[in-house]
Design a protein around this motif. Structure first.
Motif, short mmCIF file in Angstrom:
data_model
loop_
_atom_site.label_atom_id
_atom_site.label_comp_id
_atom_site.label_asym_id
_atom_site.label_seq_id
_atom_site.Cartn_x
_atom_site.Cartn_y
_atom_site.Cartn_z
N ALA A 57 -1.91 -6.14 -1.41
CA ALA A 57 -3.06 -5.27 -1.15
C ALA A 57 -2.49 -3.94 -0.66
CB ALA A 57 -3.98 -5.90 -0.12
N ALA A 58 -2.70 -2.89 -1.45
CA ALA A 58 -2.17 -1.57 -1.11
C ALA A 58 -3.30 -0.56 -1.14
CB ALA A 58 -1.09 -1.17 -2.11
N LYS A 59 -3.13 0.51 -0.36
CA LYS A 59 -4.17 1.55 -0.31
C LYS A 59 -4.08 2.40 -1.57
CE LYS A 59 -6.90 4.28 2.53
NZ LYS A 59 -6.79 4.70 3.93
N LEU A 60 -5.17 2.47 -2.31
CA LEU A 60 -5.18 3.26 -3.54
C LEU A 60 -5.57 4.71 -3.22
CD1 LEU A 60 -6.86 0.77 -6.05
CD2 LEU A 60 -4.45 1.07 -5.49
N GLY A 118 -8.44 4.68 -10.80
CA GLY A 118 -9.68 5.43 -10.62
C GLY A 118 -10.35 5.17 -9.27
N LEU A 119 -9.56 4.70 -8.29
CA LEU A 119 -10.15 4.33 -6.99
C LEU A 119 -9.43 5.04 -5.85
CD1 LEU A 119 -10.30 0.52 -7.73
CD2 LEU A 119 -12.30 2.00 -7.50
N LYS A 120 -10.16 5.24 -4.77
CA LYS A 120 -9.57 5.92 -3.61
C LYS A 120 -10.01 5.25 -2.32
CE LYS A 120 -10.55 10.33 -4.42
NZ LYS A 120 -10.73 11.73 -4.39
N ASP A 121 -9.18 5.37 -1.28
CA ASP A 121 -9.55 4.95 0.07
C ASP A 121 -9.94 3.48 0.18
OD1 ASP A 121 -9.06 7.46 1.02
OD2 ASP A 121 -11.09 8.15 0.55
N LEU A 122 -9.35 2.65 -0.62
CA LEU A 122 -9.61 1.22 -0.42
C LEU A 122 -8.35 0.43 -0.73
CD1 LEU A 122 -12.12 -0.47 -2.88
CD2 LEU A 122 -10.17 0.80 -3.63
N TYR A 123 -8.28 -0.75 -0.10
CA TYR A 123 -7.16 -1.66 -0.32
C TYR A 123 -7.58 -2.74 -1.30
CZ TYR A 123 -3.87 -0.20 3.35
OH TYR A 123 -2.94 0.48 4.10
N VAL A 124 -6.74 -2.98 -2.29
CA VAL A 124 -7.00 -4.08 -3.21
C VAL A 124 -5.65 -4.52 -3.79
CG1 VAL A 124 -7.43 -2.67 -5.28
CG2 VAL A 124 -8.63 -4.84 -5.00
N GLY A 125 -5.60 -5.72 -4.32
CA GLY A 125 -4.34 -6.27 -4.82
C GLY A 125 -3.90 -5.63 -6.13
N VAL A 126 -2.75 -4.99 -6.10
CA VAL A 126 -2.16 -4.34 -7.29
C VAL A 126 -0.64 -4.54 -7.23
CG1 VAL A 126 -3.94 -2.56 -7.60
CG2 VAL A 126 -2.05 -2.13 -6.01
N PRO A 127 0.05 -4.44 -8.38
CA PRO A 127 1.51 -4.56 -8.31
C PRO A 127 2.10 -3.31 -7.66
CG PRO A 127 0.69 -4.81 -10.59
CD PRO A 127 -0.43 -4.28 -9.76
N ILE A 128 3.05 -3.52 -6.77
CA ILE A 128 3.71 -2.38 -6.13
C ILE A 128 5.23 -2.58 -6.16
CG2 ILE A 128 1.74 -2.03 -4.56
CD1 ILE A 128 3.65 -3.02 -2.29
N VAL A 129 5.95 -1.48 -5.97
CA VAL A 129 7.40 -1.57 -5.73
C VAL A 129 7.56 -1.55 -4.21
CG1 VAL A 129 9.64 -0.48 -6.06
CG2 VAL A 129 7.91 -0.38 -7.88
N LEU A 130 8.13 -2.63 -3.66
CA LEU A 130 8.22 -2.78 -2.21
C LEU A 130 9.68 -2.64 -1.76
CD1 LEU A 130 7.16 -3.44 0.57
CD2 LEU A 130 6.72 -5.75 -0.16
N GLY A 131 9.98 -1.49 -1.14
CA GLY A 131 11.35 -1.22 -0.70
C GLY A 131 11.38 -0.63 0.70
N ALA A 132 12.46 0.05 1.01
CA ALA A 132 12.66 0.56 2.37
C ALA A 132 11.59 1.56 2.81
CB ALA A 132 14.05 1.20 2.48
N ASP A 133 10.89 2.16 1.87
CA ASP A 133 9.78 3.05 2.23
C ASP A 133 8.44 2.32 2.22
OD1 ASP A 133 11.10 5.37 2.76
OD2 ASP A 133 11.09 6.06 0.67
N GLY A 134 8.47 1.02 2.21
CA GLY A 134 7.23 0.26 2.14
C GLY A 134 6.72 0.26 0.71
N CYS A 135 5.46 0.66 0.55
CA CYS A 135 4.91 0.74 -0.81
C CYS A 135 5.46 2.01 -1.46
CB CYS A 135 3.39 0.77 -0.77
SG CYS A 135 2.65 0.95 -2.40
N ARG A 155 5.69 2.62 -4.79
CA ARG A 155 5.03 3.00 -6.04
C ARG A 155 3.96 1.96 -6.36
NH1 ARG A 155 8.65 3.99 -11.42
NH2 ARG A 155 6.96 4.54 -12.81
N ILE A 156 2.83 2.43 -6.86
CA ILE A 156 1.78 1.50 -7.31
C ILE A 156 1.83 1.47 -8.83
CG2 ILE A 156 -0.72 1.19 -7.50
CD1 ILE A 156 -0.92 2.22 -4.60
N VAL A 157 1.95 0.27 -9.36
CA VAL A 157 2.05 0.12 -10.82
C VAL A 157 0.64 0.02 -11.39
CG1 VAL A 157 3.04 -1.27 -12.68
CG2 VAL A 157 4.18 -1.19 -10.44
N GLU A 158 0.32 0.90 -12.33
CA GLU A 158 -1.01 0.87 -12.94
C GLU A 158 -0.96 0.10 -14.25
OE1 GLU A 158 -3.97 4.21 -12.58
OE2 GLU A 158 -2.14 5.26 -12.01
N VAL A 159 -1.39 -1.14 -14.17
CA VAL A 159 -1.39 -2.02 -15.34
C VAL A 159 -2.55 -1.62 -16.25
CG1 VAL A 159 -1.72 -4.42 -16.05
CG2 VAL A 159 -0.47 -3.91 -13.96
#
Ligand code: TXD
Length: 319
Positions: free
Chosen positions: A257-260, A265-282, A284-288
């Motif tokens: 669950a990452a903040k979009l 097409g969404l803003k200001d909400l958290y929902v489950g999406v693929p992300i790259v999780l590294g030393a900076d946290g989220c 990158r959000i992958v847009e499938v």
């Protein structure tokens, strides 16, 4: 190099399991925080007493004082209550929202540089509220649900195909609830998508549909068996994978669950999406790309998350 510090806010069933796995993996020293006196201390001591046998060097401490989480590198939040008979979803929401407020303030004051992983339900609304209450950067506050839901999907598929769980990849996106979105097209055995496996005669569409349904109800299946609580081994393992990817900068691509902020097409909400999780946290959000059916399922799921967020705002207009 000094050890990392992992703070577990909530030392219940998932919190205790998190402590055990984090210590065994030597991810760092572990602080268990809970309002229940004795529980975090007892679990911490019990786990520490297993360390000479298993041969790991992690210090464990139980506490009721937020000062003890000072400087934590990772905070994993399971604090709150689970639904009990006779309680409405709103009752649960009201109680856990207040818990998120106190936890958010505690983290803000004592561990503002941590990666925060929220597990408390209703997940997508709680992680959204926790990010606001804590004021921590959006890339450093994530919710755990997608790894768990995907792991359930992967496990059921591996059973169906009689292959290693390691050879099965799967993505379950959307909100953590009945409306979650298991993406069949993007789920594979060694890179071969499920629709191709149906064509190849490895399984049938009906069986895949049944597995999708079982995945959606995976949490309920465990509650039905345990009767006194919800799942904790697999949820804890899932959050540990997130913590490890952050600590080791592994950059795993995992559903969280990452903040979009415009993605999907969404803003200001958290929902489950693929992300790259590294030393900076989220990072990158992958847009499938969705087909129309998948898009409809995702939109439904987002609508369910928005409903919960609106209920939170009604309860706490400061959000
Ligand atoms: O995929 C997912 N995200 C989930 C979520 C999968 C499974 C379970 N999920 C949710 O995790 C579940 O619905 C709960 O909301 C949380 C935690 O589950 P757990 O099984 O660990 O619950 P427990 O055993 O009841 O533990 C909660 C602890 C308990 O020890 C309380 O004393 C403590 O939270 N608690 C608090 N700690 C700190 N601060 C405050 N305010 C507080 N209130 C309660």
């Amino acid at each position: 190099m000094a050890r990392k510090k992992i703070a577990l806010i909530g030392a219940g069933m998932i919190g205790g399991t998190l402590a055990h796995i984090a210590a065994q993996k030597e991810l760092g020293d572990v602080v268990l925080f809970d309002i229940a006196e004795g529980i975090p201390e007892g679990k911490g001591l019990d786990i520490a007493e297993s360390s000479p046998i298993d041969g790991y060097d992690s210090r464990l401490k139980g506490t009721q004082d937020y000062k003890d989480i000072a400087g934590a590198d990772v905070c994993i939040v399971t604090a709150g209550v689970a639904r009990k008979p006779g309680m409405s979803r709103d009752d649960l929401l009201g109680i856990n929202l207040k818990v998120m407020k106190s936890v958010g303030e505690g983290i803000k004051a004592h561990a503002p540089n941590a990666l925060v992983i929220c597990i408390t339900n209703p997940l997508d609304a709680m992680v959204w509220a926790l990010q606001k209450f804590s004021g921590l950067p959006e890339n450093k506050v994530l919710g755990m649900a997608g790894i768990l839901d995907s792991a359930r999907f992967r496990y059921f598929l591996a059973e169906e195909f009689d292959v290693s769980v390691e050879s099965v990849t799967a993505f379950v996106l959307g909100g953590h609830g009945d409306t979650m979105v298991p993406l069949v097209r993007y789920s594979t055995v060694a890179g071969i998508p499920l629709p191709d496996l149906v064509e190849m005669g490895w399984t049938s569409q009906d069986k895949i549909d049944a597995i999708v349904e079982r995945t959606r109800k995976g949490g309920g299946e465990i509650v039905g068996l345990l009767k006194t609580g919800s799942a904790y081994y697999a949820p804890a393992a899932s959050a540990i994978q997130m913590a490890e990817s952050y600590i080791k900068d592994k950059k795993l691509v995992v559903p969280c669950a990452a903040k979009l902020s415009g993605q999907y097409g969404l803003k200001d909400l958290y929902v489950g999406v693929p992300i790259v999780l590294g030393a900076d946290g989220c990072e990158r959000i992958v847009e499938v790309k969705f087909n129309p059916d998948e898009k409809e399922m995702f939109d439904n799921s987002v609508a369910a998350v928005k409903e919960l967020m609106e209920a939170c705002v009604k309860l706490d207009p400061s959000l």
